[in-house]
Design an enzyme around this catalytic site. Sequence first.
Site, PDB file in Angstrom:
ATOM      1  N   GLY A 184       1.038  -1.337   0.236  1.00 27.08           N
ATOM      2  CA  GLY A 184       0.104  -0.383   0.192  1.00 27.08           C
ATOM      3  C   GLY A 184       0.990   1.495  -0.142  1.00 27.08           C
ATOM      4  O   GLY A 184       2.140   1.062   0.199  1.00 27.08           O
ATOM      5  N   GLU A 185      -0.163   2.450   0.354  1.00 25.58           N
ATOM      6  CA  GLU A 185       0.904   3.184  -0.012  1.00 25.58           C
ATOM      7  C   GLU A 185       0.448   4.588   0.329  1.00 25.58           C
ATOM      8  O   GLU A 185      -1.330   4.209   0.308  1.00 25.58           O
ATOM      9  CB  GLU A 185       1.022   4.219  -1.381  1.00 25.58           C
ATOM     10  CG  GLU A 185       0.455   4.602  -2.580  1.00 25.58           C
ATOM     11  CD  GLU A 185       0.949   4.600  -3.433  1.00 25.58           C
ATOM     12  OE1 GLU A 185       1.298   5.404  -3.975  1.00 25.58           O
ATOM     13  OE2 GLU A 185       0.458   3.821  -4.367  1.00 25.58           O
TER      14      GLU A 185
ATOM     15  N   ALA B  84       4.708   7.667   2.893  1.00 24.09           N
ATOM     16  CA  ALA B  84       5.497   6.598   2.710  1.00 24.09           C
ATOM     17  C   ALA B  84       4.593   5.640   1.421  1.00 24.09           C
ATOM     18  O   ALA B  84       3.599   5.035   1.515  1.00 24.09           O
ATOM     19  CB  ALA B  84       5.838   5.425   3.900  1.00 24.09           C
TER      20      ALA B  84
ATOM     21  N   GLY C  53       0.322   9.160   2.138  1.00 27.41           N
ATOM     22  CA  GLY C  53       1.220  10.401   1.553  1.00 27.41           C
ATOM     23  C   GLY C  53       2.275  10.891   1.816  1.00 27.41           C
ATOM     24  O   GLY C  53       3.300  11.684   1.536  1.00 27.41           O
TER      25      GLY C  53
ATOM     26  N   ASP D 238      -2.178   9.588  13.674  1.00 25.23           N
ATOM     27  CA  ASP D 238      -3.190   9.050  11.968  1.00 25.23           C
ATOM     28  C   ASP D 238      -3.524   7.900  12.388  1.00 25.23           C
ATOM     29  O   ASP D 238      -3.170   7.071  11.586  1.00 25.23           O
ATOM     30  CB  ASP D 238      -2.078   9.345  11.345  1.00 25.23           C
ATOM     31  CG  ASP D 238      -2.017   9.237  10.425  1.00 25.23           C
ATOM     32  OD1 ASP D 238      -3.319   9.252   9.316  1.00 25.23           O
ATOM     33  OD2 ASP D 238      -1.195   9.083   9.128  1.00 25.23           O
TER      34      ASP D 238
END
Length: 141
Positions: free
Chosen positions: A21-22, A26, A24, A137
């Site tokens: 996954g990705e 990494a 904002g 987060d």
Amino acid sequence: MENDPLIGTQLGAYFIQSKLGEGGMAQVYKAYHARLRREVAIKVILPQVADKSGFRERFEREAQLIASLEHRNIVAVYDFGEIGNLSYLVMQYVGGGTLRDLLRREGRIEPQKAIHYAIQMSRALHHAHQRGIVHRDVKPQ
């Protein structure tokens, strides 16, 4: 995702197998550590984030803080480092997908299961808070 230049390459002791996954800040990959014979997750920090002033010091401090947390609901941090212009964090790999994947696949979660997941997350956050660490987060990924 298959055209990612890191897939199939070596990042230190870790062979990058696939992208998980990705976000904002990494990209996260599944990798294999041959000497220890285990799969890991590697979070590779995006260059535009890593190039910011003071990043490296904060990254090292945060990696050490996270590695100090030992709790069954928190993935273990094994390593961190830099190779060339890539900064990365190596963590325990937990297969089976994310809560986000489950929500996308099923659309909803039974209330009892949602309560069970919320309790696990709460216990992990409580453990971190007791050690002066605030996660800013939290998300289903």
